[in-house]
Design a protein around this motif. Structure first.
Motif, PDB file in Angstrom:
ATOM      1  N   PRO A  28       0.887  -1.108  -0.044  1.00  0.00           N
ATOM      2  CA  PRO A  28      -0.085   0.093   0.145  1.00  0.00           C
ATOM      3  C   PRO A  28       0.752   1.190   0.107  1.00  0.00           C
ATOM      4  N   SER A  29       1.795   1.457   0.558  1.00  0.00           N
ATOM      5  CA  SER A  29       2.932   2.513   0.815  1.00  0.00           C
ATOM      6  C   SER A  29       3.094   2.734  -0.417  1.00  0.00           C
ATOM      7  N   ALA A  30       3.628   1.723  -1.428  1.00  0.00           N
ATOM      8  CA  ALA A  30       4.105   2.032  -2.920  1.00  0.00           C
ATOM      9  C   ALA A  30       3.300   2.508  -3.575  1.00  0.00           C
ATOM     10  N   LEU A  31       1.975   2.285  -3.505  1.00  0.00           N
ATOM     11  CA  LEU A  31       0.931   2.837  -4.427  1.00  0.00           C
ATOM     12  C   LEU A  31       0.474   4.009  -3.847  1.00  0.00           C
ATOM     13  N   GLY A  32       0.892   4.371  -2.623  1.00  0.00           N
ATOM     14  CA  GLY A  32       0.636   5.785  -2.205  1.00  0.00           C
ATOM     15  C   GLY A  32       1.669   6.610  -2.863  1.00  0.00           C
ATOM     16  N   LEU A  33       2.729   6.142  -3.145  1.00  0.00           N
ATOM     17  CA  LEU A  33       3.946   7.056  -3.865  1.00  0.00           C
ATOM     18  C   LEU A  33       3.513   7.294  -5.421  1.00  0.00           C
ATOM     19  N   VAL A  34       2.850   6.410  -5.854  1.00  0.00           N
ATOM     20  CA  VAL A  34       2.323   6.510  -7.228  1.00  0.00           C
ATOM     21  C   VAL A  34       1.345   7.202  -7.248  1.00  0.00           C
ATOM     22  N   ALA A  35       0.744   7.480  -6.444  1.00  0.00           N
ATOM     23  CA  ALA A  35      -0.709   8.489  -6.237  1.00  0.00           C
ATOM     24  C   ALA A  35      -0.068   9.934  -5.960  1.00  0.00           C
ATOM     25  N   LEU A  36       1.086   9.950  -5.164  1.00  0.00           N
ATOM     26  CA  LEU A  36       1.731  11.366  -4.968  1.00  0.00           C
ATOM     27  C   LEU A  36       2.535  11.889  -6.267  1.00  0.00           C
ATOM     28  N   GLY A  37       3.304  10.941  -6.908  1.00  0.00           N
ATOM     29  CA  GLY A  37       3.773  11.124  -8.100  1.00  0.00           C
ATOM     30  C   GLY A  37       3.048  11.726  -9.303  1.00  0.00           C
ATOM     31  N   THR A  38       1.675  10.906  -9.323  1.00  0.00           N
ATOM     32  CA  THR A  38       0.582  11.537 -10.282  1.00  0.00           C
ATOM     33  C   THR A  38       0.167  12.779 -10.007  1.00  0.00           C
ATOM     34  N   LEU A  39      -0.136  13.128  -8.883  1.00  0.00           N
ATOM     35  CA  LEU A  39      -0.447  14.497  -8.347  1.00  0.00           C
ATOM     36  C   LEU A  39       0.557  15.528  -8.723  1.00  0.00           C
ATOM     37  N   VAL A  40       1.536  15.316  -8.664  1.00  0.00           N
ATOM     38  CA  VAL A  40       2.716  16.275  -8.956  1.00  0.00           C
ATOM     39  C   VAL A  40       2.814  16.555 -10.463  1.00  0.00           C
ATOM     40  N   VAL A  41       2.807  15.649 -11.034  1.00  0.00           N
ATOM     41  CA  VAL A  41       3.025  15.372 -12.584  1.00  0.00           C
ATOM     42  C   VAL A  41       1.713  16.051 -12.984  1.00  0.00           C
ATOM     43  N   ASN A  42       0.419  15.803 -12.652  1.00  0.00           N
ATOM     44  CA  ASN A  42      -0.839  16.524 -13.107  1.00  0.00           C
ATOM     45  C   ASN A  42      -0.712  17.880 -13.222  1.00  0.00           C
ATOM     46  N   VAL A  43      -0.495  18.566 -11.854  1.00  0.00           N
ATOM     47  CA  VAL A  43      -0.143  19.836 -11.723  1.00  0.00           C
ATOM     48  C   VAL A  43       0.957  20.357 -12.602  1.00  0.00           C
ATOM     49  N   SER A  44       2.049  19.831 -12.653  1.00  0.00           N
ATOM     50  CA  SER A  44       3.263  20.219 -13.748  1.00  0.00           C
ATOM     51  C   SER A  44       2.978  20.126 -15.084  1.00  0.00           C
ATOM     52  N   ALA A  45       2.181  19.308 -15.151  1.00  0.00           N
ATOM     53  CA  ALA A  45       1.884  19.104 -16.861  1.00  0.00           C
ATOM     54  C   ALA A  45       0.798  20.494 -17.434  1.00  0.00           C
ATOM     55  N   ILE A  46      -0.016  21.059 -16.573  1.00  0.00           N
ATOM     56  CA  ILE A  46      -0.792  22.148 -16.528  1.00  0.00           C
ATOM     57  C   ILE A  46      -0.126  23.447 -16.538  1.00  0.00           C
ATOM     58  N   LEU A  47       0.879  23.645 -15.687  1.00  0.00           N
ATOM     59  CA  LEU A  47       1.615  24.557 -15.606  1.00  0.00           C
ATOM     60  C   LEU A  47       2.653  24.776 -16.371  1.00  0.00           C
ATOM     61  N   GLY A  48       3.082  23.550 -17.165  1.00  0.00           N
ATOM     62  CA  GLY A  48       4.202  23.412 -17.971  1.00  0.00           C
ATOM     63  C   GLY A  48       3.935  23.757 -19.432  1.00  0.00           C
ATOM     64  N   ASN A  49       2.482  23.541 -19.431  1.00  0.00           N
ATOM     65  CA  ASN A  49       1.913  23.798 -20.958  1.00  0.00           C
ATOM     66  C   ASN A  49       1.345  25.259 -21.097  1.00  0.00           C
ATOM     67  N   LEU A  50       0.814  25.681 -19.778  1.00  0.00           N
ATOM     68  CA  LEU A  50       0.321  27.212 -19.956  1.00  0.00           C
ATOM     69  C   LEU A  50      -0.752  27.295 -20.704  1.00  0.00           C
ATOM     70  N   GLY A  51      -1.504  26.188 -21.012  1.00  0.00           N
ATOM     71  CA  GLY A  51      -2.998  26.437 -21.998  1.00  0.00           C
ATOM     72  C   GLY A  51      -2.638  26.860 -23.269  1.00  0.00           C
TER      73      GLY A  51
END
Length: 521
Positions: free
Chosen positions: A80-103
């Protein structure tokens, strides 16, 4: 790791190769997709745009299906702790993809000037901003992992998942040009193919014991393949610069990116609080239960609402409200049997291992989550089709504010309390959305809609009885409480009795609901 959306259907922006549906889905056509490019499109173009909704629906099923297989494989092989790492990494990348593209790539769909110069400028902006975001996250990954209580491996996951951001930013420009040109089949080929190949890589490596880094490898393969295939289906767009285009792209793209960022926060505030307060193990348990409960929303709600948007847009006056009732009916009819299974047979989730016992309670608490969230989503689509996107945005803000406050109060009580809070707050938001639609969507009558659901209610009751009977028979035959055989029997009992009852009742409203997809095509 992926999607809820801007405009026509709210999802979570797809992080390629990651098994999480927690970002705005930019890929489903919205109200402006029906008239991209130059003014004065013909009726034929409108039909192509409507059929595009179905292509995007197909793409969504392929992409999300691949992500689901990766999720189940990781859940079966990781702690479960490893799947938690997946969830956190996903969250960081989701935000980064939006800010990195700037729409800026999305702005190309609606560009009225020299689209070639604008596209080259968008590539430059995307490359620079995404590269800067990648470098920033690479060096701050340890601090982020510590802040989110994911010190053991979190930094490596974040670094691995962000390396493809520049490639995805460039690919997005080509993909949005294809959407502008209404070349929807070519538009989905890179993403769907990349998702399938990336999923295969991740699953093979996970079964070979590579752990959470198998997801990272799949992400890299998918990101690179998406870019290469985008260049196969459309001539590569080289970097360039035009100051006037840059100003126009950023003036449109910044609010667009801001709206997507708001949606990411709405859909991930629970992850942030669970990670910060309860830690990675609790987040792993919560994220698995949440993703299974959320899966029907991704696979069904987004497909129906994506196809329904052009269907609603072609209505006028009170027919918009009547059509919205049909959309709500088909969503309820599709989701009801899955809600029954989640509520009454959540323990079958432990087929992935007894380590997921807490996730079972999360899934049970969120049995109705996809349905109530789907109601809110469908009403937001109806509001957008009625020319009221600002009202839809205010509903989203209300949901975010209410959920944030409630979660701050209950998060220390554990992941089950968080799950119940999600369901309760989302239900309250759905009720408010129905009341808003009653006032603002012409022709919408909630009482008439509720009355039309009697066949769904009857079929659900029959399905519940069938599940209880089959469960009792399984006990009598000595079947293990959690087993593949029992899971299959329970699923077949619910789905067949539900479908048979619904067919026998032959409700006019339920039958008419299928015209949503047919009319959209």
């Amino acid at each position: 790791m992926s999607s809820r959306r801007h405009g026509g259907a709210v999802a979570r922006l797809e992080v390629h190769g990651a098994p999480d549906e927690r970002a705005p889905d930019e890929h489903a056509p919205d109200e402006q997709d029906a008239q991209p490019g130059d003014e004065g499109r013909t009726g034929s173009d409108e039909g192509r745009a409507a059929r595009g909704a179905l292509w995007f629906a197909t793409n969504g099923i392929v992409v999300k299906g691949a992500q689901t297989l990766v999720l189940l494989t990781l859940a079966a092989t990781l702690a479960p702790s490893a799947l938690g790492l997946v969830a956190l990494g996903t969250l960081v990348v989701n935000v980064s993809a939006i800010l990195g593209n700037l729409g800026t790539s999305g702005a190309l769909v609606y560009w009225r000037g020299d689209v070639g110069a604008a596209a080259r400028t968008a590539v430059t902006i995307g490359l620079v901003s995404a590269s800067a975001m990648t470098l920033l996250l690479w060096f701050t990954a340890p601090a982020l992992a510590t802040a989110l209580r994911a010190e053991d491996g979190g930094a490596a996951v974040i670094r691995g998942l962000v390396v493809t951001l520049p490639a995805l930013a460039v690919a997005a420009v080509t993909q949005e040009l294809l959407r502008r040109e209404l070349r929807f089949l070519r538009r989905i080929v890179p993403e769907a193919t990349g998702a399938v190949v990336g999923a295969v890589v991740a699953i093979v490596l996970a079964t070979q014991g590579l752990g959470v880094m198998s997801l990272v490898a799949g992400q890299v393969v998918q990101g690179v393949l998406t870019l290469l295939l985008a260049w196969v289906v459309h001539a590569p767009v080289l970097p360039g610069w035009d100051s006037a285009s840059a100003r126009g792209l950023l003036s449109y793209g910044a609010p667009f990116a801001g709206a997507n960022l708001l949606e990411v926060l709405q859909l991930n505030v629970d992850y942030l609080l669970v990670a910060r307060v309860l830690g990675a193990v609790a987040l792993g348990q919560y994220s698995l239960g949440f993703r299974i409960a959320y899966m029907p929303y991704v696979l069904l709600v987004l497909v129906v609402t994506g196809a329904a948007f052009p269907y609603l847009c072609r209505r006028r006056g009170e027919s918009v409200g009547h059509a919205a009732e049909v959309v709500l009916t088909v969503l309820t009819a599709l989701l009801a049997p899955l809600c029954v299974l989640s509520a009454l047979a959540p323990e079958q989730l432990m087929l992935l291992g007894t380590k997921w016992a807490d996730a079972v309670s999360v899934l049970a608490a969120m049995a109705l989550f996809s349905w109530v969230l789907g109601l809110t989503q469908a009403i937001q689509v109806a509001l957008n089709a009625s020319g009221l996107p600002g009202v839809a945005m205010r509903l989203r803000l209300m949901h975010l504010a209410g959920l944030s406050v409630a979660l701050l109060v209950v998060v220390r009580s554990g992941v089950v309390a968080v799950a119940w809070t999600q369901t309760v707050v989302t239900t309250a938001t759905a009720v408010v959305a129905v009341l808003v639609a009653t006032r603002l969507v012409a022709g919408f009558d909630p009482v008439r809609w509720l009355r039309s659901l009697w066949p769904v209610a009857l079929a659900s009751g029959v399905a519940v009885l069938a599940l209880l009977v089959v469960d009792a028979v399984g006990d009598g035959l000595g079947l293990a409480e959690v087993s593949v055989v029992r899971t299959v029997l329970l699923g077949l009992a619910v789905l067949t009795t539900y479908a048979a009852t619904l067919w026998i009742t032959r409700s006019t409203q339920v039958r008419a609901a299928w015209s949503v997809v047919r009319d959209a095509s």
